[in-house]
Write a protein that holds these residues in place. Structure first.
Motif, PDB file in Angstrom:
ATOM      1  N   ALA A   1      34.942  44.876  37.190  1.00  0.00           N
ATOM      2  CA  ALA A   1      35.025  46.034  38.207  1.00  0.00           C
ATOM      3  C   ALA A   1      33.910  45.828  39.564  1.00  0.00           C
ATOM      4  O   ALA A   1      34.701  46.004  40.453  1.00  0.00           O
ATOM      5  CB  ALA A   1      34.460  47.343  37.380  1.00  0.00           C
ATOM      6  N   ALA A   2      33.016  45.181  39.353  1.00  0.00           N
ATOM      7  CA  ALA A   2      31.993  44.879  40.370  1.00  0.00           C
ATOM      8  C   ALA A   2      32.563  43.777  41.293  1.00  0.00           C
ATOM      9  O   ALA A   2      32.736  44.006  42.688  1.00  0.00           O
ATOM     10  CB  ALA A   2      30.608  44.673  40.010  1.00  0.00           C
ATOM     11  N   ILE A   3      33.269  42.886  40.581  1.00  0.00           N
ATOM     12  CA  ILE A   3      34.080  41.747  41.347  1.00  0.00           C
ATOM     13  C   ILE A   3      35.180  42.313  42.167  1.00  0.00           C
ATOM     14  O   ILE A   3      35.319  42.080  43.303  1.00  0.00           O
ATOM     15  CB  ILE A   3      34.364  40.566  40.803  1.00  0.00           C
ATOM     16  N   LYS A   4      35.842  43.100  41.513  1.00  0.00           N
ATOM     17  CA  LYS A   4      37.084  43.666  42.346  1.00  0.00           C
ATOM     18  C   LYS A   4      36.754  44.625  43.371  1.00  0.00           C
ATOM     19  O   LYS A   4      37.236  44.590  44.509  1.00  0.00           O
ATOM     20  CB  LYS A   4      37.852  44.575  41.251  1.00  0.00           C
ATOM     21  N   GLU A   5      35.516  45.292  43.209  1.00  0.00           N
ATOM     22  CA  GLU A   5      34.970  46.266  44.326  1.00  0.00           C
ATOM     23  C   GLU A   5      34.296  45.390  45.450  1.00  0.00           C
ATOM     24  O   GLU A   5      34.754  45.707  46.514  1.00  0.00           O
ATOM     25  CB  GLU A   5      33.896  46.962  43.745  1.00  0.00           C
ATOM     26  N   GLN A   6      33.715  44.308  45.134  1.00  0.00           N
ATOM     27  CA  GLN A   6      33.164  43.453  46.415  1.00  0.00           C
ATOM     28  C   GLN A   6      34.188  42.967  47.164  1.00  0.00           C
ATOM     29  O   GLN A   6      34.189  42.975  48.436  1.00  0.00           O
ATOM     30  CB  GLN A   6      32.004  42.744  45.627  1.00  0.00           C
ATOM     31  N   VAL A   7      35.221  42.065  46.157  1.00  0.00           N
ATOM     32  CA  VAL A   7      36.343  40.945  46.819  1.00  0.00           C
ATOM     33  C   VAL A   7      37.493  41.659  47.439  1.00  0.00           C
ATOM     34  O   VAL A   7      38.079  41.313  48.521  1.00  0.00           O
ATOM     35  CB  VAL A   7      36.575  40.130  45.995  1.00  0.00           C
ATOM     36  N   GLY A   8      37.703  42.923  46.906  1.00  0.00           N
ATOM     37  CA  GLY A   8      38.961  43.696  47.394  1.00  0.00           C
ATOM     38  C   GLY A   8      40.180  42.713  47.217  1.00  0.00           C
ATOM     39  O   GLY A   8      40.179  42.244  46.271  1.00  0.00           O
ATOM     40  N   ASP A   9      41.056  42.604  48.387  1.00  0.00           N
ATOM     41  CA  ASP A   9      42.160  41.663  48.321  1.00  0.00           C
ATOM     42  C   ASP A   9      41.992  40.556  48.963  1.00  0.00           C
ATOM     43  O   ASP A   9      42.817  39.528  49.191  1.00  0.00           O
ATOM     44  CB  ASP A   9      43.194  42.430  48.839  1.00  0.00           C
ATOM     45  N   LYS A  10      40.485  40.072  49.283  1.00  0.00           N
ATOM     46  CA  LYS A  10      40.225  38.794  49.681  1.00  0.00           C
ATOM     47  C   LYS A  10      40.165  37.580  48.781  1.00  0.00           C
ATOM     48  O   LYS A  10      40.435  37.842  47.633  1.00  0.00           O
ATOM     49  CB  LYS A  10      38.847  38.942  50.431  1.00  0.00           C
ATOM     50  N   LYS A  11      39.863  36.224  49.384  1.00  0.00           N
ATOM     51  CA  LYS A  11      39.745  35.194  48.517  1.00  0.00           C
ATOM     52  C   LYS A  11      38.295  34.647  48.534  1.00  0.00           C
ATOM     53  O   LYS A  11      37.487  34.793  49.221  1.00  0.00           O
ATOM     54  CB  LYS A  11      40.779  34.250  49.273  1.00  0.00           C
TER      55      LYS A  11
END
Ligand code: XMP
Length: 324
Positions: free
Chosen positions: A28-38
């Motif tokens: 969840a934390a990674i998805k939140e931090q990275v959003g739709d980026k690479k």
């Protein structure tokens, strides 16, 4: 709250259930931090970067690009294992860079240990930066920082490993295991389904077999280190418990052998097995005589060039763990 400080009430991850909870939280934390980026990640195949890769693959799939640089100083089978586990089994977007000639050409004739380390560190960054510059739209850099790295900013890794990334690679970091101790990273790795040979891997220095091919590295002696190391890992790995670290070094010293009545020059392989808590001091581990003899026989039979096998029983201090 300081994001680089482990909260006092944070429970130690010791069970698969706690690991699962940690994994869910981090996804969840990674998805939140990275959003739709690479995200870009240097994947060495060591437990820390492997766990980060496995977490990122679950969180963002092919928006993660892993780069595995083969500098020629890896142990036998390591690059193949990284490709098998990450590309074939986990479906990672993995770029494999064969940089063996580049590293070995730069290292040719260099015998000073710190200069060798600097060359390896600098070349690694160059290769990684070159690969990064070929990719579009990277916003984050994944990193396998763990808590001891933060605590011991002047510790082993920081002391030995040279470098840091160049300015144009200063992406925002994604460091999902930075508050974990090594044993917790292993429990998480196991829960992520990584193979035991990766999760319970003994510590391996960044410059790899480069510091065990003592003195100026030559390709033939490096190959001998790699083959002898594979034998020692297989045999001493049977001890229960296995020592903290066990390996072979081959000093740049000639050793006389005798074959078919004729003398010839070869090398001496030096076995070392140690236990330690923090690598600051270390105790030589007693290897059973039968095991030593089996290792001797296998190395002599299977590794061209080696005609003498020694056992290093030095403690640290006075001897460091590695020969150089
Ligand atoms: P020494 O030889 O200093 O090693 O007693 C202590 C621990 O550090 C590892 N080591 C390294 N690790 N880069 C690393 O990441 C290095 O250049 C390096 N040199 C030594 C060594 O294997 C031991 O675990």
């Amino acid at each position: 709250m300081d994001p680089n400080k482990r909260p006092e009430n944070m429970e130690r991850i010791t069970t698969p259930e706690l690991a699962e909870a940690f994994i869910e939280e981090q996804l969840a934390a990674i998805k939140e931090q990275v959003g739709d980026k690479k995200v870009l990640l240097a994947l060495s195949g060591g437990v820390d970067s492997s766990v980060v890769a496995a977490l990122l693959i679950r969180a963002i799939g092919d928006r993660l690009t892993c780069v595995h640089v083969n500098h020629g100083l890896l142990r036998k089978g390591e690059p193949e294992q990284v490709i098998k586990v990450f590309r074939e089994e986990l479906g990672a977007n993995l770029i494999y860079v064969d940089a063996v000639d580049r590293f070995l050409d730069k290292l040719a004739g260099v015998d000073d240990p710190e200069t060798k380390r600097k060359i390896i560190g600098a070349e690694f960054i160059d290769v990684f930066a070159e690969e990064a510059s070929k990719l579009d739209g990277i916003s984050f850099l994944g990193q396998g920082t763990i808590y001891p790295d933060i605590l011991e900013s002047d510790g082993v890794k920081a002391h030995h490993n040279v470098g840091g990334l160049p300015e144009d690679l200063q992406f925002e970091l994604v460091e999902p295991v930075k508050l974990l101790y090594k044993d917790e990273v292993r429990v998480v790795g196991k829960a992520l389904g990584l193979p035991d040979s990766m999760v319970y891997r003994q510590p391996f220095p960044g410059p790899g077999l480069g510091v065990r091919c003592v003195g100026a590295i030559t390709r033939d002696r490096l190959e001998a280190v790699r083959e002898a190391d594979a034998i020692v890992r297989e045999e001493i790995g049977k001890m229960n418990p296995a020592p903290w670290q066990y390996f072979v070094s081959i000093p740049d010293v000639k050793s006389t052998g005798i074959k078919d009545g004729k003398r010839y020059m070869g090398w001496a392989a030096v076995i070392r097995a140690i236990n330690t808590v923090d690598a600051v001091t270390a105790q030589s581990v007693e290897i059973p005589w039968d095991m030593l003899c089996k290792i001797r026989d296998r190395i002599i039979a299977e590794v061209p060039g080696i005609n003498r096998v020694l056992w290093d029983i030095s403690d640290k201090p006075i001897a460091t763990i590695e020969w150089e």
